[in-house]
Design a protein around this motif. Sequence first.
Motif, PDB file in Angstrom:
ATOM      1  N   ASP A 179      -1.489 -45.839  40.387  1.00  0.00           N
ATOM      2  CA  ASP A 179      -0.044 -46.062  40.364  1.00  0.00           C
ATOM      3  C   ASP A 179       0.683 -44.988  41.169  1.00  0.00           C
ATOM      4  N   THR A 180       1.898 -45.288  41.550  1.00  0.00           N
ATOM      5  CA  THR A 180       2.775 -44.308  42.191  1.00  0.00           C
ATOM      6  C   THR A 180       3.767 -43.826  41.149  1.00  0.00           C
ATOM      7  N   LEU A 181       3.910 -42.517  41.025  1.00  0.00           N
ATOM      8  CA  LEU A 181       4.832 -41.920  40.076  1.00  0.00           C
ATOM      9  C   LEU A 181       6.021 -41.346  40.847  1.00  0.00           C
ATOM     10  N   ILE A 182       7.212 -41.728  40.445  1.00  0.00           N
ATOM     11  CA  ILE A 182       8.436 -41.249  41.080  1.00  0.00           C
ATOM     12  C   ILE A 182       9.202 -40.425  40.062  1.00  0.00           C
ATOM     13  N   LEU A 183       9.470 -39.161  40.395  1.00  0.00           N
ATOM     14  CA  LEU A 183      10.312 -38.305  39.567  1.00  0.00           C
ATOM     15  C   LEU A 183      11.711 -38.354  40.156  1.00  0.00           C
ATOM     16  N   HIS A 215      15.664 -37.325  39.948  1.00  0.00           N
ATOM     17  CA  HIS A 215      16.680 -36.458  39.356  1.00  0.00           C
ATOM     18  C   HIS A 215      18.029 -36.840  39.940  1.00  0.00           C
ATOM     19  N   VAL A 216      18.961 -37.197  39.069  1.00  0.00           N
ATOM     20  CA  VAL A 216      20.312 -37.538  39.493  1.00  0.00           C
ATOM     21  C   VAL A 216      21.162 -36.285  39.352  1.00  0.00           C
ATOM     22  N   GLU A 217      21.616 -35.786  40.495  1.00  0.00           N
ATOM     23  CA  GLU A 217      22.405 -34.554  40.504  1.00  0.00           C
ATOM     24  C   GLU A 217      23.870 -34.856  40.259  1.00  0.00           C
ATOM     25  N   ASN A 218      24.432 -34.132  39.334  1.00  0.00           N
ATOM     26  CA  ASN A 218      25.846 -34.250  39.038  1.00  0.00           C
ATOM     27  C   ASN A 218      26.514 -32.942  39.443  1.00  0.00           C
ATOM     28  N   PRO A 219      27.214 -32.918  40.579  1.00  0.00           N
ATOM     29  CA  PRO A 219      27.809 -31.665  41.027  1.00  0.00           C
ATOM     30  C   PRO A 219      28.898 -31.145  40.096  1.00  0.00           C
ATOM     31  N   ASN A 220      29.434 -31.987  39.229  1.00  0.00           N
ATOM     32  CA  ASN A 220      30.499 -31.571  38.319  1.00  0.00           C
ATOM     33  C   ASN A 220      29.983 -31.102  36.961  1.00  0.00           C
ATOM     34  N   SER A 221      28.669 -31.164  36.753  1.00  0.00           N
ATOM     35  CA  SER A 221      28.112 -30.808  35.455  1.00  0.00           C
ATOM     36  C   SER A 221      28.193 -29.308  35.235  1.00  0.00           C
ATOM     37  N   TRP A 222      28.526 -28.907  34.029  1.00  0.00           N
ATOM     38  CA  TRP A 222      28.571 -27.483  33.691  1.00  0.00           C
ATOM     39  C   TRP A 222      27.185 -26.877  33.732  1.00  0.00           C
ATOM     40  N   ARG A 223      26.126 -27.691  33.557  1.00  0.00           N
ATOM     41  CA  ARG A 223      24.756 -27.170  33.577  1.00  0.00           C
ATOM     42  C   ARG A 223      24.370 -26.644  34.942  1.00  0.00           C
ATOM     43  N   ASN A 224      24.965 -27.163  36.003  1.00  0.00           N
ATOM     44  CA  ASN A 224      24.610 -26.716  37.345  1.00  0.00           C
ATOM     45  C   ASN A 224      25.041 -25.283  37.619  1.00  0.00           C
ATOM     46  N   THR A 225      25.909 -24.745  36.803  1.00  0.00           N
ATOM     47  CA  THR A 225      26.382 -23.390  37.029  1.00  0.00           C
ATOM     48  C   THR A 225      25.490 -22.344  36.388  1.00  0.00           C
ATOM     49  N   VAL A 273       2.604 -38.793  43.833  1.00  0.00           N
ATOM     50  CA  VAL A 273       3.825 -38.361  43.155  1.00  0.00           C
ATOM     51  C   VAL A 273       4.908 -38.143  44.196  1.00  0.00           C
ATOM     52  N   HIS A 274       6.047 -38.783  43.982  1.00  0.00           N
ATOM     53  CA  HIS A 274       7.205 -38.608  44.858  1.00  0.00           C
ATOM     54  C   HIS A 274       8.334 -38.009  44.035  1.00  0.00           C
ATOM     55  N   VAL A 275       8.995 -37.006  44.600  1.00  0.00           N
ATOM     56  CA  VAL A 275      10.141 -36.392  43.942  1.00  0.00           C
ATOM     57  C   VAL A 275      11.379 -36.773  44.733  1.00  0.00           C
ATOM     58  N   GLU A 276      12.399 -37.220  44.008  1.00  0.00           N
ATOM     59  CA  GLU A 276      13.620 -37.648  44.678  1.00  0.00           C
ATOM     60  C   GLU A 276      14.827 -37.089  43.940  1.00  0.00           C
ATOM     61  N   ARG A 277      15.691 -36.427  44.689  1.00  0.00           N
ATOM     62  CA  ARG A 277      16.976 -35.954  44.170  1.00  0.00           C
ATOM     63  C   ARG A 277      18.048 -36.855  44.764  1.00  0.00           C
ATOM     64  N   VAL A 278      18.891 -37.397  43.917  1.00  0.00           N
ATOM     65  CA  VAL A 278      19.942 -38.273  44.418  1.00  0.00           C
ATOM     66  C   VAL A 278      21.281 -37.843  43.815  1.00  0.00           C
ATOM     67  N   PRO A 279      22.356 -37.954  44.583  1.00  0.00           N
ATOM     68  CA  PRO A 279      23.678 -37.648  44.026  1.00  0.00           C
ATOM     69  C   PRO A 279      24.178 -38.823  43.201  1.00  0.00           C
ATOM     70  N   MET A 280      25.122 -38.573  42.335  1.00  0.00           N
ATOM     71  CA  MET A 280      25.685 -39.639  41.508  1.00  0.00           C
ATOM     72  C   MET A 280      26.567 -40.579  42.321  1.00  0.00           C
ATOM     73  N   ASP A 281      27.133 -40.116  43.421  1.00  0.00           N
ATOM     74  CA  ASP A 281      27.966 -40.944  44.303  1.00  0.00           C
ATOM     75  C   ASP A 281      29.071 -41.682  43.569  1.00  0.00           C
TER      76      ASP A 281
END
Length: 192
Positions: A37-41, A43-53, A100-108
């Motif tokens: 199988d192919t595993l895709i990780l 991550h949806v990045e939220n630039p407004n999240s307080w966790r990013n700080t 394994v594929h890693v993908e970061r995507v913005p929330m847009d």
Amino acid sequence: MGDGTAPARKVMVVADPTRESAAALQYALSHAVLEHDTLILLHVENPNSWRNTFSFLRRPLPAATSPYAGTSSATDGGGGVDFLEAMRHACESAHPKQRVHVERVPMDGKDKGAAILHHSKAHAVDILVIGQRRSLSNAILGQRRSGSFRGLETAEYLIENSKCTCVAVQKKGQNAGYLLNTKTQRNFWLLA
């Protein structure tokens, strides 16, 4: 396939720097993913999240467990190993032949659930796995209120709206197993 093996599938795990996400990945590696199988990780990045700080949410791995220790990436604030690289390393350790594929995507401008749903459709994912946190109010009041999806957490939104199989995972203690939720099965216990 002519050799008797199941056809390759695409399994997507929603990746975040949380305990729930780590439990979802652990469940996927031990129960959902097959070698071909192919595993895709994702991550949806939220630039407004307080966790990013805060960089303390991205903990470095000990030197003995990671080839990435001592290095830093642009995404971790220089504080050690990026959690996505640590998750990729865990996948490669558990299944060395796994793709394994890693993908970061913005929330847009979408909410997190809609962004995950969009990318699971775009990748033609067969199984979507997400960590689920249970709050006391959800346990007491129930998941659905007045037939609306407003106020539902991301995992419940994905279970209800995903075209593929969606599994929400809660780890129950170190050796207690998993509590799984899908569209057809609620609060299903799977012992570790």
